[in-house]
Design an enzyme around this catalytic site. Structure first.
Site, PDB file in Angstrom:
ATOM      1  N   CYS A 125       4.515  10.379  -3.488  1.00 46.00           N
ATOM      2  CA  CYS A 125       4.717  11.830  -3.600  1.00 46.00           C
ATOM      3  C   CYS A 125       5.088  12.491  -2.274  1.00 46.00           C
ATOM      4  O   CYS A 125       5.412  13.676  -2.243  1.00 46.00           O
ATOM      5  CB  CYS A 125       3.485  12.497  -4.197  1.00 46.00           C
ATOM      6  SG  CYS A 125       2.016  12.434  -3.153  1.00 46.00           S
ATOM      7  N   CYS A 155       0.822  -1.195   0.000  1.00 41.98           N
ATOM      8  CA  CYS A 155       0.000   0.000   0.000  1.00 41.98           C
ATOM      9  C   CYS A 155       0.864   1.255   0.000  1.00 41.98           C
ATOM     10  O   CYS A 155       1.918   1.306   0.631  1.00 41.98           O
ATOM     11  CB  CYS A 155      -0.891  -0.019   1.236  1.00 41.98           C
ATOM     12  SG  CYS A 155      -2.008   1.384   1.333  1.00 41.98           S
TER      13      CYS A 155
END
Length: 193
Positions: A27, A8
């Protein structure tokens, strides 16, 4: 140190020693309100750099194209026109004075290509917006368009056809000659003044 131990992308800074901060592994932005990070997020600096690079590419391509055209004109077109002038003079249908305009046109084309390529380097460094840049680009476009018309006539006219003498009159030759001389004078006035 952060360690990813699953598939994940939703990460949580866990105790012991963790602060419970949730973020995206890809990110590194906070997970709260995170939707996706597949589109590049570029800062204003990156966008400005991309714009500057595209602008540089625009001017460099045109500079390079005129440089290549200058080389071809100076080498190939000039040789072809000098050969044509020799054939015309040997044929006797026209005097050397009648056909020397071809060599003069090519010489002017070479000078103009050299000048025009440097206008693109100048334009890249031209700072400011508005009327000055628009005026410069207008004149640059006029010069380029006139040079292209001259190049088209000199390079794409079947001058050899006038050697065959199949015409009842030399009028078509003198019409093309007048057009070529006129455009040569125009680019001469633009580029040499």
């Amino acid at each position: 140190p952060i360690e990813k131990n699953g598939g994940c992308m939703h990460m949580t800074c866990r105790p012991p020693g963790g602060c419970q901060h949730e973020f995206c592994w890809i990110c590194l932005k906070p997970w709260e309100g995170h939707q996706n990070c597949n589109a590049p997020q570029e800062s204003k600096d990156v966008l400005r750099a991309r714009t500057d690079l595209e602008r540089y590419g625009h001017y460099w391509e045109r500079y390079h194209s005129h440089q290549q055209a200058q080389k071809v004109t100076a080498r190939d077109v000039k040789c072809k026109m000098q050969t044509l002038v020799s054939f015309f003079a040997a044929d006797g249908s026209f005097s050397v004075k009648d056909v020397e305009f071809l060599v003069q046109a090519v010489e002017q084309m070479v000078k103009c290509r050299r000048f025009l390529k440097w206008t693109y380097a100048f334009a890249y460094f031209l700072k400011g917006k508005g009327d000055i840049v628009k005026l410069f680009e207008f004149h640059q476009g006029q010069l380029e368009g006139t040079l292209e018309r001259l190049s088209d006539i000199v390079e794409n006219t079947q001058w050899e056809g006038f050697l065959e003498g199949g015409e009842l009159s030399n009028r078509p030759f003198y019409d093309k000659r007048a057009q070529t001389i006129s455009l040569t004078n125009v680019v001469h006035d633009f580029f040499d003044s």
